[in-house]
Design an enzyme around this catalytic site. Sequence first.
Site, PDB file in Angstrom:
ATOM      1  N   GLU A  12       0.836  -1.196   0.000  1.00 48.52           N
ATOM      2  CA  GLU A  12       0.000   0.000   0.000  1.00 48.52           C
ATOM      3  C   GLU A  12       0.871   1.246   0.000  1.00 48.52           C
ATOM      4  OE1 GLU A  12      -3.221   0.318   2.764  1.00 48.52           O
ATOM      5  OE2 GLU A  12      -3.656  -1.824   2.633  1.00 48.52           O
TER       6      GLU A  12
ATOM      7  N   HIS B 217       1.680  -6.482   7.731  1.00 40.45           N
ATOM      8  CA  HIS B 217       1.205  -5.637   6.642  1.00 40.45           C
ATOM      9  C   HIS B 217       1.262  -4.191   7.106  1.00 40.45           C
ATOM     10  CE1 HIS B 217      -2.086  -3.927   3.970  1.00 40.45           C
ATOM     11  NE2 HIS B 217      -1.233  -4.456   3.117  1.00 40.45           N
TER      12      HIS B 217
ATOM     13  N   HIS C 181       3.075 -17.679  16.564  1.00 32.99           N
ATOM     14  CA  HIS C 181       2.047 -18.209  15.678  1.00 32.99           C
ATOM     15  C   HIS C 181       0.789 -17.349  15.628  1.00 32.99           C
ATOM     16  CE1 HIS C 181       4.611 -21.690  15.925  1.00 32.99           C
ATOM     17  NE2 HIS C 181       4.389 -21.772  17.215  1.00 32.99           N
TER      18      HIS C 181
ATOM     19  N   HIS D 179       0.505  -4.933  12.252  1.00 33.74           N
ATOM     20  CA  HIS D 179       0.002  -4.071  11.200  1.00 33.74           C
ATOM     21  C   HIS D 179       0.559  -2.672  11.389  1.00 33.74           C
ATOM     22  CE1 HIS D 179      -2.581  -2.309   8.221  1.00 33.74           C
ATOM     23  NE2 HIS D 179      -3.057  -3.515   7.934  1.00 33.74           N
TER      24      HIS D 179
END
Length: 186
Positions: A47, A72, A89, A94
């Site tokens: 992005e 992300h 895990h 973000h």
Amino acid sequence: MIRKNPSGHLPVVHDSAFVDPTAILCGKIIVEENVFIGPYAVIRADEVDKNGEMEPIVIGANSNIQDGVVIHCKAGGGVTIGRGSSIAHRSIVHGPCTVGDNVFVGFNSVLFNCTVGDGSVVRHNSVVEGCSVPPGFYIPSTANIHSDAELAQIERVTADEASFSESVAQANKELVKGYKRIRNEF
């Protein structure tokens, strides 16, 4: 799978790192030496901000990104995972987000728009959002932290929690060696 993002950025992975064949790395990503990226992890830097730019996702040396982790960034923001850190895990990191050196993030935890200082421990199923965790903090399982006031109620990391984090990091360094040794046997 290593692939370009729509802007044409391709991940850069150090030769000594191990990326599981089921993991997906897409875009402006830098993976430093001796990093372990486990099965089904997704790291995606694609992005852009309003100027068409983006910061990279950087995974520091000797860190491990375990099974099913998602990393992300939104709107061009970056993510930095420090050296010797463990993202356990199914956690989500973000960006924009900075995780310091020797940090442990437990199973299913979520970090968003935050900074986690060196040597901190974020235990399982916790959320850290919109705040800065100072170095050496221990955030207990299932905590939901959104402000500095909430951080004031959190205990400092004890030697036992720190040694657990160090043992996870060491185990994953050994996995890098082992998986790289048998890489052609899959």
